[in-house]
Design an enzyme around this catalytic site. Structure first.
Site, PDB file in Angstrom:
ATOM      1  N   GLU A  62       0.810  -1.220   0.000  1.00  0.00           N
ATOM      2  CA  GLU A  62       0.000   0.000   0.000  1.00  0.00           C
ATOM      3  C   GLU A  62       0.843   1.270   0.000  1.00  0.00           C
ATOM      4  OE1 GLU A  62      -0.496  -2.597   1.952  1.00  0.00           O
ATOM      5  OE2 GLU A  62      -2.601  -3.227   1.845  1.00  0.00           O
ATOM      6  N   PHE A 124     -10.955  -6.878  14.793  1.00  0.00           N
ATOM      7  CA  PHE A 124      -9.905  -7.331  13.891  1.00  0.00           C
ATOM      8  C   PHE A 124      -9.639  -6.268  12.822  1.00  0.00           C
ATOM      9  CE2 PHE A 124      -8.684  -9.652   9.955  1.00  0.00           C
ATOM     10  CZ  PHE A 124      -7.414 -10.044  10.380  1.00  0.00           C
ATOM     11  N   GLN A 125      -8.401  -5.890  12.683  1.00  0.00           N
ATOM     12  CA  GLN A 125      -7.947  -4.888  11.708  1.00  0.00           C
ATOM     13  C   GLN A 125      -8.592  -3.524  11.915  1.00  0.00           C
ATOM     14  OE1 GLN A 125      -8.037  -6.750   7.749  1.00  0.00           O
ATOM     15  NE2 GLN A 125      -5.969  -7.513   8.164  1.00  0.00           N
ATOM     16  N   LYS A 174     -17.266  -0.547   6.734  1.00  0.00           N
ATOM     17  CA  LYS A 174     -17.743  -1.561   5.780  1.00  0.00           C
ATOM     18  C   LYS A 174     -19.264  -1.519   5.630  1.00  0.00           C
ATOM     19  CE  LYS A 174     -16.978  -6.436   4.720  1.00  0.00           C
ATOM     20  NZ  LYS A 174     -16.252  -7.655   5.110  1.00  0.00           N
ATOM     21  N   MET A 483      24.449   8.197   1.257  1.00  0.00           N
ATOM     22  CA  MET A 483      24.396   9.517   1.885  1.00  0.00           C
ATOM     23  C   MET A 483      24.699   9.436   3.381  1.00  0.00           C
ATOM     24  SD  MET A 483      24.158  12.652   1.397  1.00  0.00           S
ATOM     25  CE  MET A 483      23.256  13.340   0.000  1.00  0.00           C
TER      26      MET A 483
HETATM   27  C1  LIG Z   1      12.543   5.618   4.474  1.00  0.00           C
HETATM   28  C2  LIG Z   1      13.854   6.242   4.820  1.00  0.00           C
HETATM   29  N1  LIG Z   1      14.670   5.638   5.704  1.00  0.00           N
HETATM   30  C3  LIG Z   1      15.873   6.181   6.002  1.00  0.00           C
HETATM   31  C4  LIG Z   1      16.270   7.361   5.427  1.00  0.00           C
HETATM   32  C5  LIG Z   1      17.613   8.005   5.782  1.00  0.00           C
HETATM   33  N2  LIG Z   1      18.480   8.027   4.606  1.00  0.00           N
HETATM   34  C6  LIG Z   1      18.627   9.122   3.828  1.00  0.00           C
HETATM   35  S1  LIG Z   1      19.637   8.884   2.539  1.00  0.00           S
HETATM   36  C7  LIG Z   1      19.937   7.300   3.005  1.00  0.00           C
HETATM   37  C8  LIG Z   1      20.851   6.422   2.214  1.00  0.00           C
HETATM   38  C9  LIG Z   1      20.307   6.082   0.872  1.00  0.00           C
HETATM   39  O1  LIG Z   1      21.072   5.034   0.332  1.00  0.00           O
HETATM   40  P1  LIG Z   1      20.862   4.545  -1.145  1.00  0.00           P
HETATM   41  O2  LIG Z   1      19.421   4.319  -1.404  1.00  0.00           O
HETATM   42  O3  LIG Z   1      21.757   3.399  -1.403  1.00  0.00           O
HETATM   43  O4  LIG Z   1      21.272   5.822  -2.004  1.00  0.00           O
HETATM   44  P2  LIG Z   1      22.692   6.563  -2.098  1.00  0.00           P
HETATM   45  O5  LIG Z   1      22.749   7.565  -1.001  1.00  0.00           O
HETATM   46  O6  LIG Z   1      23.772   5.519  -1.957  1.00  0.00           O
HETATM   47  O7  LIG Z   1      22.673   7.190  -3.441  1.00  0.00           O
HETATM   48  C10 LIG Z   1      19.247   6.982   4.166  1.00  0.00           C
HETATM   49  C11 LIG Z   1      19.326   5.669   4.873  1.00  0.00           C
HETATM   50  C12 LIG Z   1      15.361   7.968   4.540  1.00  0.00           C
HETATM   51  N3  LIG Z   1      15.617   9.141   3.964  1.00  0.00           N
HETATM   52  N4  LIG Z   1      14.188   7.377   4.230  1.00  0.00           N
END
Ligand SMILES: Cc1ncc(C[n+]2csc(CCOP(=O)(O)OP(=O)(O)O)c2C)c(N)n1
Length: 577
Positions: A62, A124-125, A174, A483
């Protein structure tokens, strides 16, 4: 006479709540829904086949339904719709709704709820999705009476699309879906800001407009900062007219990218944490900033105390609560960007900014090359640009690749860059790109993700295959949550805690889904592979092996001022605020 009697016959028709919901959606011009069935929404799914005008795309999670609806809305200018059952189905929508809320996207979410007699009994749910989504929707409503259902749908679309757009959720028990009521239909479909219509400002704002025009005429070092509001209000022509009439350079924020053509000599680039040095320096030297449809968030301003201290600010914003919220404002103009610029432009005298533009040019630095091995994002994006003839929608995920995609691709066409800006939601790109592709049939759409974010929603390849949605997926594989690894390198003494990330064999993954897949390791293979992916009629997946420890430069340390960029790898760990 005959028309009247037919109308009255239709008007007195008795329908179930689910049928009323479908009819009301059709009346709103909806023809596409992203959703996932379950117990509390089954009456709606039972009615759905009676309404072939409503195409339903069965997602695999979802969250993806909400992102796909969001992507559809951003690409089409019309509200996107997602559907889920109660409990876990509804809670799975939460991240997607929060994403849409932060980026002001019109999404209408429809959730099933347990029957009224069961509510409040931990059935439920049963989940209080109204309570849960209250802070991340523009409006939400539990529909407890079938008589109110059609009106609730109309209200949802109106609220989602009018003014500052945002997500709206309607929760339908529902038994309300099963209950019967008279159909009272008949309304015109409304459109929100991108309809092309602009409204004149009320006369009392005239003095503010004159003051803004005076500041523009008198400033020596003006800048335009264009945000998401330019795209949301379809203000491309007006922005360009303002820039060309005055010679004022244009900065585009992350969500303002593709609001102004990047090949234009007045385009400067992106500001903020990963903004170009010359852009941030120009902001710090500016004596006037014309902010168009942006909220001056912290990723743009850096430390507010040190932001653009010499600049007066003209802030054009639809939402009056944004004006003065983050930066002091000399003139606030409330309205959508297009309307305000239509009113302002007749007052703006032609001028030039040549000495100021030359000064900004002198701030430009050569880009730090830190792609020693592996493919450079620059080369990958250039290849995609060539293979699609520049007519491509790019949907990026979140992380380092997002910054490269924002900074290195030359966006020429309005609204061709789509990303999760405010919430920074990893996993956004793949499902959002499905919505973009369905909103723009026949146009190439690339979802660009890191190896982390791709693995958050890659299950949606199955949706693309089942529904024939031809998204091209690029995975920038650096073996890290890049990042976060970069922050660990700069600010945490290279302690790479929980950031190395294993990936499956993406070529075999593509094969398992029955789509074409490639792994590209050398620049020599780039163009042929990207061309082959573009030529695929259906979805395709390309894994690009990039330098593992490449960094995004420049970088303003968190809490730092725009005047203090990190331009190369720090020798010793830095301390962030
Ligand atoms: C849902 C979610 N969880 C954690 C983060 C924190 N976060 C920001 S950038 C990043 C790393 C992203 O890694 P990747 O997808 O491999 O991309 P890259 O930075 O290597 O290009 C994280 C964990 C986020 N922004 N969103």
């Amino acid at each position: 006479m005959e028309v009247t009697s037919r109308e009255s016959r239709v008007a007195s028709e008795s329908l179930t709540g689910s049928q009323i919901l479908c009819r009301a959606l059709l009346e709103e011009g909806v023809d596409l829904l992203f959703g996932y069935p379950g117990g509390a929404i089954m009456p709606f799914y039972h009615a759905l086949p009676e309404f072939p005008g409503l195409r339903h795309v069965l997602v695999r999670h979802e969250q993806a339904a909400a992102h796909a609806a969001d992507g559809y809305a951003r690409a089409s200018g019309r509200a996107g719709v997602c559907v889920a059952t109660s409990g876990p189905g509804a809670t799975n929508l939460v991240t997607g709704l929060a994403t849409a809320h932060m980026d002001n996207t019109p999404v209408v979410a429809i959730t099933g709820q347990v029957s009224r007699a069961m509510m409040g009994r931990d059935a439920f749910q049963e989940t209080d999705i109204i309570g849960i989504t209250q802070p991340i929707t523009k409006h939400n409503r539990l529909v407890e009476d079938v008589e109110e259902l059609a009106e609730a749908v109309r209200e949802a679309f109106q609220v989602a699309q009018e003014g500052r757009p945002g997500p709206v959720l309607i929760d339908i028990p529902k038994d309300v879906q099963n209950a019967k009521a008279e159909w009272k239909g008949g309304k015109a479909v409304r459109r929100y800001g991108r309809s092309g219509e602009s409204t004149a400002l009320p006369p009392h704002r005239h003095t503010a407009l004159e003051e803004a025009a005076r500041l523009i005429a008198e400033s020596q070092r003006p800048l335009i900062m264009a945000g998401h509001g330019v795209l949301l209000s379809n203000a491309y022509v007006e922005l360009r007219t303002l820039a060309e009439r005055t010679g004022i350079p244009v900065i585009t924020t992350l969500l303002g990218i593709s609001g102004f053509p990047e090949s234009h000599p007045l385009h400067l680039g992106m500001p903020g944490m990963h903004g170009e040095v010359h852009v941030n320096r120009a902001i710090q030297q500016a004596d006037l900033i014309i902010g168009l449809g942006l909220r001056f968030d912290d990723r743009v301003t850096g430390n507010l105390a040190g932001f653009a201290r010499n600049a007066k600010v003209i802030h054009v914003e639809l939402d009056p609560s944004e004006i003065g919220k983050n930066v002091p404002v000399a003139v606030g103009l409330v309205g959508d960007v297009r309307s305000v610029l239509c009113s302002l432009l007749p007052l703006v005298a032609p001028r030039k900014c040549d000495p100021w533009r030359a000064e900004i040019q002198s701030f430009v630095r050569p880009r730090e090359e830190n792609f020693r091995g592996g493919l450079s994002p620059d080369a990958i994006l250039g290849s995609i640009d060539r293979a699609t003839g520049g007519r491509c929608s790019i949907v990026s995920d979140v992380g380092q690749h997002q910054m490269w995609v924002a900074k290195l691709y030359r966006y020429q066409h309005p609204n061709s860059h789509i990303t999760s800006g405010g919430l920074g939601t990893m996993g956004f790109a793949v499902p959002a790109a499905m919505g973009v592709a369905l909103a723009r049939p026949g146009e190439p759409v690339w979802a660009i993700s890191g190896d982390g974010g791709f693995q958050m929603n890659m299950q949606e390849i199955a949706t693309m295959v089942q529904e024939g949605i031809p998204v091209k997926m690029a995975v920038f594989n650096n073996g890290y949550l890049g990042m976060v690894r970069q922050w660990q390198q700069f600010f945490h003494g290279r302690r790479y805690s929980a950031t190395p990330i294993w990936s499956p064999d993406y070529v075999r993954l593509a094969q398992a889904y029955g789509i074409a897949g490639w792994k590209v390791e050398s620049a020599a293979d780039l163009d042929d592979t990207v061309r082959a992916a573009v030529a695929e009629p259906g979805p395709a997946l390309v894994e690009f092996m990039i330098e593992q420890e490449a960094n995004v430069f420049p970088m303003i340390p968190p809490g730092g001022s725009l005047s203090e960029p990190i331009e190369g790898e720090p020798a010793t760990p830095l301390v962030s605020a």
